[in-house]
Design an enzyme around this catalytic site. Structure first.
Site, short mmCIF file in Angstrom:
data_model
loop_
_atom_site.label_atom_id
_atom_site.label_comp_id
_atom_site.label_asym_id
_atom_site.label_seq_id
_atom_site.Cartn_x
_atom_site.Cartn_y
_atom_site.Cartn_z
N ASP A 32 -6.71 -42.31 5.43
CA ASP A 32 -6.23 -41.14 6.17
C ASP A 32 -7.34 -40.14 6.47
O ASP A 32 -7.20 -39.30 7.35
CB ASP A 32 -5.07 -40.47 5.42
CG ASP A 32 -3.72 -41.02 5.88
OD1 ASP A 32 -3.67 -41.61 6.98
OD2 ASP A 32 -2.73 -40.86 5.15
N HIS B 222 0.82 -1.22 0.00
CA HIS B 222 0.00 0.00 0.00
C HIS B 222 0.85 1.26 0.00
O HIS B 222 0.34 2.34 -0.26
CB HIS B 222 -0.99 0.00 1.16
CG HIS B 222 -0.36 -0.23 2.51
ND1 HIS B 222 0.13 -1.45 2.88
CD2 HIS B 222 -0.15 0.59 3.56
CE1 HIS B 222 0.61 -1.36 4.13
NE2 HIS B 222 0.46 -0.14 4.55
N GLU C 201 3.45 -23.89 3.91
CA GLU C 201 3.07 -23.82 2.51
C GLU C 201 2.99 -22.40 1.97
O GLU C 201 3.28 -22.15 0.80
CB GLU C 201 1.73 -24.53 2.29
CG GLU C 201 1.76 -26.03 2.60
CD GLU C 201 1.70 -26.38 4.09
OE1 GLU C 201 1.48 -25.47 4.91
OE2 GLU C 201 1.89 -27.56 4.42
N SER D 13 -1.51 -7.82 -0.69
CA SER D 13 -2.01 -8.70 0.36
C SER D 13 -0.84 -8.85 1.31
O SER D 13 0.23 -9.33 0.93
CB SER D 13 -2.43 -10.05 -0.20
OG SER D 13 -2.90 -10.87 0.85
#
Lengths: 624, 624
Positions: free
Chosen positions: B413, B67, B356, B114
């Site tokens: 699983d 920003h 991740e 973001s």
């Protein structure tokens, strides 16, 4: 101590037996935490009325390392709550003993198995105890060392310290080995201690296989005040079975029968008569909060109101009738307008800062403690928590998500801030609800519907204002839609929601001037979808045109096509198909061809094409 | 120093001017970091050949706090690379000066906006310099204090320390105020210092408005060895304009004209003639790596091979021809089978541990430095990084995602490990490619297609084995499909991919025995989709039936419906519609009604229903 040792041996026996029986599972990750959990449950620490798992003053236990499910189930077998026969149904169809814990098992508080999510859920439960229910129960979270690499853990860690959650006790099982090999820090317990201390937690470092050290740690943890505690335990993966201990290559593998027999021989005598006792909690209940009547809303027709504003007002307005309601926001409450609620009921609002994954985990923890959490941030940033959102469906989470700043209609801030995949994301949630109100009245009504509905609800709100088009008496049931324009000679059905409904209404007026009549549907409930109304409209008109401020994939167009899969009607879709830019909302709606002008063009184009012509004989006729 | 002060004043002038002109933007968040960035670029620290932004030895600069874009653009205006006129196009349609930085602007390395994503991208660029290109360039990341709440930052922080990235320098702009109010730690710089030190970073705490302190910090940072450095700078939001300084309520707001004039008066004299110079880098290039020829693959038809295995083998096999290829994996390389590549080319593999979000950010950084990153984990866990995946499209990221353990076919699983929304997620990526091979040959071919294709590609692989059905010569172009069974009398078109293709083939045989013939299509490329082949098949048959091991929403069924939107053909969809459980793969395929038996049932049902009857006259006939 001797009894605890016997129980540990029994639990190890069960761990090996059920995983070998299943032919899969994670015995080694269960064996490392056996003493830690046996001491917690059966060492006079944990207080839990197993006859009433939902007792509001029960201590809570979350297996953040969900793959240690054989340990979890074996503990309850040792506690006499699960027969050996039932234990042996582990991982078979229909058994509540799933591969990773889900709420099918009555003593599971939250489904886990995607790592790094348990601490956040624990933060939600601890927040509830300290600030909402004001009960003395404690929340324990069994954490794996491998999952400490997940940033979501550190989000939870920082927030727990911020809210001084001294009723939250983490148990970090440092067994050194992850799935494919050593973790980042191996057995360097100081690495964890340093980090956690820096984040404001009390740390207690112990040998995770020594009952005296473990019990002492729990006692000390319970006396800490003003900060959460992490018990950092050095453990051995596969502990108790020599050929498994501290060996790489045994993650997530069950023993075969021969290995199982060898392992049992090593465990020594198993005493199945040993009595495992769990303390019961004090019989405290939270103060009862009676629902009170609420005011009617007031929105004169035609007034320009942003639906995000209506969201904040609705929360505030309905709260007296839904006193279990809680609001969480990711540091953007002045944009999502959760601030309207926060200002009215500061005790029911929790600032979650810019940490969306943790926010969703906290919401799940609160939901499990009987609250109705409304979670708000920009629609775009909810993507940050997709894994947590996905997992919350397996916890049967009662969470309301609200994403503001949807679509290109936000304008100049550009694509990073535009929610353009949120509908697709939330539509994938089984039994999830996806709502997208077009005006302030619909928003207020749908916020109340969301509060009343048990389950996962997503509501999309809009940054800019839209005119009020509904009267305050209009009902907005979940799964419904509104037919706003309709006449016998309608050539086309136009379906919009949110900002595009208003574009469709404007297009309607323009098309009407040219003698082309349309049915207009406000698809405020995208999931469940009002298939009946859509089918009726499709049968009456020559083509269906959906318009959405969202990418084409997984959005309104595809939802409508699925609802109309049995109808022989062309369903055209206007959606965001070009990389959005920074510009005014009007310019961007045009650029993406989802504006009133684009709708008019597209209607004319599809009424002229061959597919539509094919369809013509079944339609009543296009103009008058 | 005087020159730097003049430049800071000029940059402040530009910041205020362009945001006021646009009527939106974040001037106050730009003003706090002005000295930090002016000193970096124009104080003899940063080395960058602006005539060649892609010079491999250019220092890199990422505005994680995207920003602050007015600052970024104003710096380049001060550097003479942007005219005042162009600067004033900020946030208008068609301008490369978007509200948050995107790669439309030539000096932007990665789109941001973001929060909490820039450090990970920086880690990728720094990893590249240290371990791949072996070049002395440095990577600087401007970080906001509010975004330090994002767990992704801590993922990047831990990994940067793990890989000893002493060529990575973070600049933390601690201006105390977030969007809606104070950050968690306000101006407590020690809070950041303690946390970062515990994570193994060198920290330097300074006054972020003092040029001597800033320049000294950069000099010290560049001499640190073996660890990354964070410069923690105390700053004032809105610095330089008294009525903005340290005031809440000014986040993301542009000044109006009157306020702008008042602010300018406070800035004092602006010297537009001051010459801003950026040092140029040494003219180093990475060692050239020439593509070499590669071996053919060998898979006898009928052999059972898991596509995840073929993935690992393919990476290893094609690497000599694609020497820019790099593999990243989230601590599951023994499951995704990236380990096959890792073992062959350990220098081209980076363990990303269970984090991740950071993994995807690192991949973007590597991609921007000209590498071809293949990112692998379980399909389910890629949802963890949806925000990073979403953002990578605005960076025009060249990243290959590979999600293993797709669908209920993983079996015991349970749902936490099942990728059931991955296709929906990746289909939303504009210009993204979604691939789902059914056998080892298709997998190997598609891995190579992915490596060759510039852009975002997702490939879904399967845990269990499937028989090889293709010959090694079969081409698998992106956007194609394979018609595996076809005859004149086909009643129905069956569309599968991955495991469900094999179920469809088995159903074909059974239906054929009953005299019902089907066209079978392997939809290995779900996006782009082979609309031509699908339409032809739809026109030849009475119904289309899709079968997928994925939730119904946003998956193969909806993709096919969109492709066939113009056809008058019923498109039925078999998909995962019930909450999955733990059980054997076969049991779960049956339970979800996506097995061979379910296909047979559904074909008979839809050939019998009214819609299909309507369709009958256009079909050639259903059996023979």
């Amino acid at each position: 101590m001797e009894k605890l040792s016997k129980l540990a041996t029994l639990v190890r026996h069960y761990i090996l037996a059920c995983s070998t029986q299943a032919g899969s599972g994670h015995p080694t990750s269960s064996l490392s935490a056996t003493e830690l959990m046996v001491a917690l449950l059966f060492g006079g620490i944990f207080r839990y009325d197993a006859d009433e798992p939902q007792h509001p003053n029960n201590d809570r236990l979350i297996f953040s390392k969900g793959h240690a499910s054989p340990l979890l189930y074996s503990l309850w077998a040792a506690a006499g709550r699960l027969s050996e026969e039932d234990l042996m149904t582990y991982r078979t169809f229909g058994s509540p003993l799933e591969g990773h814990p889900t709420v099918a098992f009555p003593y599971v508080d939250a489904a886990t198995g995607s790592l790094g999510q348990g601490l956040a859920i624990g933060v939600g439960m601890a927040l509830n105890a300290k600030y909402l229910d004001r009960l003395p129960y404690r929340t324990y979270v069994l954490v794996g060392d491998g999952e400490m690499a997940e940033g979501s853990q550190w989000e939870a860690i920082q927030l727990a310290a911020h809210y001084r959650l001294d009723n939250l006790i983490g148990v970090l099982d440092v067994n050194r080995l992850g799935q494919r090999g050593p973790t980042m820090y191996g057995h360097d317990l100081e690495a964890y201690e340093r980090r956690l201390s820096a984040f404001g937690w009390e740390t207690i470092v112990i040998d995770g296989h020594s009952f005296p050290q473990i019990l002492d740690a729990y006692q000390r943890a319970r006396s800490v005040s003003g900060r959460p505690v992490m018990i950092i335990a050095r453990t051995i993966k596969g502990k108790g079975v020599s050929f498994l201990e501290d060996k790489n290559g045994w993650h997530g593998k069950a023993l075969n029968r021969e290995e199982f027999e060898r392992a049992l021989a090593e465990l020594g005598e198993v005493d199945k008569t040993v009595h495992a006792e769990i303390l019961t909690p004090e019989d405290f209940y939270p103060e009862e909060r009676k629902p009170a009547s609420i005011e009617e809303m007031q929105y004169p027709r035609g007034r320009a109101v942003a639906t995000r504003d209506a969201y904040g007002r609705a929360l505030k307005r309905i709260y007296p009738q839904y006193p279990l309601l809680v609001s969480l926001d990711g540091e953007v409450s002045n944009s999502t307008k959760a601030e309207i609620f926060r200002e009215a009921y500061p005790d029911r609002f929790f600032e979650m800062y810019i940490a969306e994954q943790n926010m969703v985990g906290v919401a799940l923890g609160l939901a499990y403690r009987n609250k109705i959490p409304f979670v708000s941030t920009f629609a775009a940033f909810l993507t940050r928590a997709f894994d947590q959102i996905r997992m919350s469906q397996y916890s049967e989470g009662n969470i309301k998500f609200v994403g503001s700043h949807a679509g290109v209609a936000i304008g100049e801030d550009g694509p990073s801030q535009m929610g353009l995949e949120d509908i697709a994301m939330f539509r994938t949630i089984l039994d999830g609800v996806v709502l997208y109100p077009a005006d302030a009245v619909a928003t207020e009504k749908l916020v109340e519907e969301a509060a009343r509905h048990h389950g996962i609800v997503y509501m999309r709100t809009t940054r800019g204002t839209t005119p009020v088009i509904y009267s305050p008496n209009e009902p907005f049931p979940i799964g419904g839609s509104k037919v706003l324009r309709k006449s016998d000679g309608d050539a086309v059905t136009l379906i919009g929601a949110g900002v595009t409904l208003h574009e469709a209404l404007a297009a309607y007026a323009e098309l009407r001037r040219e003698g082309i009549f349309s049915t207009i549907i406000d698809l405020y409930s995208i999931k469940p979808i009002d298939g009946g109304t859509l089918r009726k409209a499709a049968q009456r008109t020559r083509a269906v045109l959906t318009v959405e401020d969202h990418f084409a994939e997984g959005g309104i167009g595809e939802a409508v096509r699925s609802a109309l899969a049995g109808e022989f009607v062309p369903v055209h879709s206007l959606a965001v198909r070009r990389k959005p830019r920074s510009a005014s909302p009007e310019k961007l709606l045009d650029y993406e061809e989802i504006s009133r002008a684009a709708i008019v063009r597209k209607v004319k184009e599809c009424l002229g094409d061959a597919t539509c012509a094919l369809r013509a004989p079944r339609a009543v006729g296009g103009s008058r």
